[in-house]
Design a protein around this motif. Structure first.
Motif, short mmCIF file in Angstrom:
data_model
loop_
_atom_site.label_atom_id
_atom_site.label_comp_id
_atom_site.label_asym_id
_atom_site.label_seq_id
_atom_site.Cartn_x
_atom_site.Cartn_y
_atom_site.Cartn_z
N GLY A 288 -49.72 2.67 -1.30
CA GLY A 288 -49.81 2.02 0.01
C GLY A 288 -50.55 2.89 1.03
N LEU A 289 -50.26 4.19 0.99
CA LEU A 289 -50.92 5.13 1.92
C LEU A 289 -52.42 5.21 1.64
CD1 LEU A 289 -48.32 8.06 2.06
CD2 LEU A 289 -49.04 6.63 3.97
N LYS A 290 -52.77 5.26 0.36
CA LYS A 290 -54.19 5.34 0.00
C LYS A 290 -54.93 4.09 0.49
CE LYS A 290 -54.42 9.30 -2.03
NZ LYS A 290 -53.66 9.90 -0.94
N LEU B 24 -54.02 2.21 3.04
CA LEU B 24 -54.09 2.29 4.51
C LEU B 24 -55.18 3.26 4.96
CD1 LEU B 24 -52.41 1.59 7.25
CD2 LEU B 24 -51.49 3.86 6.93
N GLU C 34 -54.72 -4.51 14.02
CA GLU C 34 -54.60 -3.19 13.39
C GLU C 34 -55.93 -2.44 13.48
OE1 GLU C 34 -53.65 -1.85 8.96
OE2 GLU C 34 -52.31 -3.44 9.65
N GLN D 127 -50.61 3.81 13.33
CA GLN D 127 -50.35 4.62 12.14
C GLN D 127 -49.36 5.76 12.36
OE1 GLN D 127 -53.75 3.49 12.52
NE2 GLN D 127 -53.13 1.91 11.08
N LEU E 205 -49.54 8.60 9.62
CA LEU E 205 -49.67 8.20 8.22
C LEU E 205 -51.04 8.54 7.62
CD1 LEU E 205 -47.87 4.73 8.28
CD2 LEU E 205 -46.98 6.87 7.40
N LEU E 206 -52.02 8.67 8.51
CA LEU E 206 -53.38 8.98 8.02
C LEU E 206 -53.51 10.45 7.63
CD1 LEU E 206 -55.51 6.94 10.56
CD2 LEU E 206 -54.74 6.25 8.29
N ILE F 14 -51.08 12.05 5.84
CA ILE F 14 -50.23 12.35 4.68
C ILE F 14 -51.08 12.37 3.42
CG2 ILE F 14 -48.30 11.56 3.25
CD1 ILE F 14 -47.03 10.34 5.72
N LEU G 107 -46.19 -0.56 4.91
CA LEU G 107 -47.28 -0.46 3.93
C LEU G 107 -47.41 -1.73 3.08
CD1 LEU G 107 -46.64 3.22 2.72
CD2 LEU G 107 -48.41 2.45 4.27
N GLN G 108 -46.62 -2.73 3.47
CA GLN G 108 -46.60 -4.03 2.80
C GLN G 108 -46.26 -3.90 1.31
OE1 GLN G 108 -50.47 -5.39 3.92
NE2 GLN G 108 -49.81 -5.96 5.96
N LEU G 109 -45.23 -3.09 1.04
CA LEU G 109 -44.76 -2.90 -0.34
C LEU G 109 -43.52 -3.73 -0.63
CD1 LEU G 109 -45.12 0.99 -0.54
CD2 LEU G 109 -46.68 -0.68 -1.48
#
Lengths: 140, 146
Positions: free
Chosen positions: A134-136, A138, B29, B93, B105-106, B108, B143-145
């Motif tokens: 998910g991070l990748k 994003l 977004e 983010q 988050l960008l 990580i 993260l839409q998981l």
């Protein structure tokens, strides 16, 4: 972690422990004493031991975020308190009648503890994997 | 969505134009992301005042009623509260990963399981921060998981 979250998590751990105890009893029993027969009360044994085994989890509760080292120390302490609690309970309740029985029981507890942690780690690894994907996505 | 980049002359103003039928979450977004590229915050370090770009911040941390912004190798004190920063930048983010940390988050690199159902986030500057178990469902949702 708040109290509600902590209880929810421990309920899940309780059921994993009950399953682990049932599996370990079955495997060890088939190898050590395959001729033994039990009454219906034997079904309650994993449930009771599961509940007793969950109580020492209070050691792991903390309002503030613990560091990895602090958590590792608490985990080790938790394991020994768990072994002690279960053996004392087993001896007092008459379920464990000899030193040999207590030793093999302690070994079973160790196996269940290890299995519980391995299962939790596998579940968390899958979650981490999903988060990384998910991070990748994003991050483009 | 088709992406087109157009070269312009030096004297013209650079701009991002989004052509869409409807302004949905995805479009918002993108808008927030583009805006965050230029956002500047005021950081304090030993009574000196600095302009800090939002995109350079790895995470915010609340320690003893003070909030600090952690960059690649610098740390600045912020005058805002952590919840105020969360409200302002959660659409850009920034994610609350524990009681005291708001992470970009960008920044990580990867997430790994830690003990007791928690996770550690390895940041691009080599630092590690904890993601509490209670914030994991929110992160997955973001993260839409799930």
């Amino acid at each position: 972690m708040n109290v509600k979250e902590f209880l929810k998590k421990n309920l899940m751990i309780y059921f994993i422990i009950v399953t682990g105890i049932t599996a370990a009893t079955g495997i060890l029993g088939m190898n050590i004493d395959p001729e033994a027969r039990f009454g219906y009360e034997a079904f309650f044994s994993p449930l009771i031991f599961g509940a007793i085994a969950t109580i020492p989890s209070l050691i792991l509760y903390s309002k503030r975020e613990l560091s990895l080292k602090q958590m590792l120390l608490r985990r080790i302490l938790h394991f020994f308190v768990l072994e002690l609690t279960l053996i004392v309970f087993g001896l007092n309740s008459g379920l464990l009648e000899s030193v040999d029985a207590a030793v093999s029981f302690a070994a079973s507890v160790f196996i269940v503890y290890l299995l519980t942690n391995i299962i939790s780690y596998i579940i968390d690894s899958k979650t981490a994997n999903d988060i990384n994907k998910g991070l990748k996505r994003l991050q483009g | 969505m088709r992406v087109r980049v157009e070269n312009i002359k030096n004297r013209e103003e650079e701009q991002v134009l989004i052509r869409c039928c409807k302004v949905n979450d995805e479009v918002l977004e993108i808008v927030n992301f583009v805006k965050s590229k230029n956002e500047l915050l005021t950081g304090y370090d030993n009574s000196q005042i600095y302009q800090v770009s939002l995109r350079d911040i790895y995470y915010f941390e609340g320690v003893d009623n003070k909030v600090y912004a952690y960059l690649r190798s610098n740390v600045y004190e912020m005058k805002s509260k952590l919840y105020e920063l969360e409200e302002l930048y959660q659409k850009r983010q920034f994610f609350r990963c524990s009681k005291s940390v708001l992470v970009n988050l960008l920044k990580i690199e990867c997430v790994k399981p830690a003990l007791n159902g928690r996770f550690t986030a390895n940041l691009l500057n080599g630092e590690q921060i904890i993601i509490s178990r209670q914030y994991v469902p929110e992160l997955k949702k973001l993260l839409q998981l799930s």
